[in-house]
Design an enzyme around this catalytic site. Sequence first.
Site, short mmCIF file in Angstrom:
data_model
loop_
_atom_site.label_atom_id
_atom_site.label_comp_id
_atom_site.label_asym_id
_atom_site.label_seq_id
_atom_site.Cartn_x
_atom_site.Cartn_y
_atom_site.Cartn_z
N ASP A 26 0.84 -1.21 0.00
CA ASP A 26 0.00 0.00 0.00
C ASP A 26 0.87 1.26 0.00
O ASP A 26 1.97 1.26 0.54
CB ASP A 26 -0.91 -0.02 1.24
CG ASP A 26 -2.10 0.92 1.10
OD1 ASP A 26 -2.35 1.41 -0.02
OD2 ASP A 26 -2.77 1.18 2.11
N ASN A 74 -11.00 -2.95 -5.29
CA ASN A 74 -10.30 -1.95 -6.10
C ASN A 74 -11.04 -1.60 -7.40
O ASN A 74 -10.71 -0.62 -8.07
CB ASN A 74 -8.86 -2.41 -6.42
CG ASN A 74 -7.92 -2.31 -5.23
OD1 ASN A 74 -7.01 -3.12 -5.07
ND2 ASN A 74 -8.10 -1.30 -4.39
#
Length: 246
Positions: A26, A74
Amino acid sequence: MPLPAKAPETEGGAGALPRHVAIIMDGNGRWAKQRFLPRIAGHRAGVEAVRRVTRAARTLGIEALTLYAFSSENWRRPDEEIGDLMGLLRIFIRSDLDEMVRENVRLRVIGNYHRFSADIVAMVDDALARTLVNDGPILVIALNYGSHAELAAAARDLAQQAIDGKIDVSAIDEAAIERQLDTSDLPPLDLMIRTSGEHRLSNFLLWQAAYAELHFAETLWPDFDEAALAEAVASFGRRQRRFGGL
Ligand code: IPE
Ligand code: IPE
Ligand code: MG
């Protein structure tokens, strides 16, 4: 009531090496933002980090490395960013598959990657086929992966098997569920790393992480390197795992 024997997870402490490490990669977007660059530049730099870290994991002797590349959530991102991520996936497979074959890496995919476009599905299938005979370190890429979807699919499969008379409902135990998961052929998850200072699992390996050690790094993923991985592994080696016992 005696508990059933569980799969032998790696004992912590005494410098133990985790057999299976998972990473929530991330911070690509924030890395780019800090540099006044478009988000894609962060994802590109993230691919470089993937190369570095997969090599470093092999050098350290980690048996299985699972990377969260695209979550089932996502899809909520703008189409343009999703397109960019897909483009990078194509580039990564094209440029890195030969090295994986050469380095005896066993490639695996978890998640429902069949929702990706046909050319990517074909590329992934080809990559899986080309590394199938390898027996070295395992590299698992999570593509369109989400724990909730994985567990729902496991429940559906087991229910269907029961309806078809293939199994008894009483046979649906923890081991039976585990066998249905995308990770059934992987070593137990020992260490879960998340970069970029976020402290959440974002629907990643929720079942598998029941007793995993967690390591949260402040580093943004594009800056994660050999030393950062070594530090996470060293921290694992200092933990005392108890699995509910003493
Ligand atoms: C992680 O970086 C990469 C993927 C989710 C594919 P992000 O894109 O989430 O970066 P941040 O969290 O916005 O910084
Ligand atoms: C998790 O990161 C997914 C991947 C790394 C592929 P996100 O950036 O999507 O997670 P949230 O939205 O911050 O929870
Ligand atoms: Mg993020």
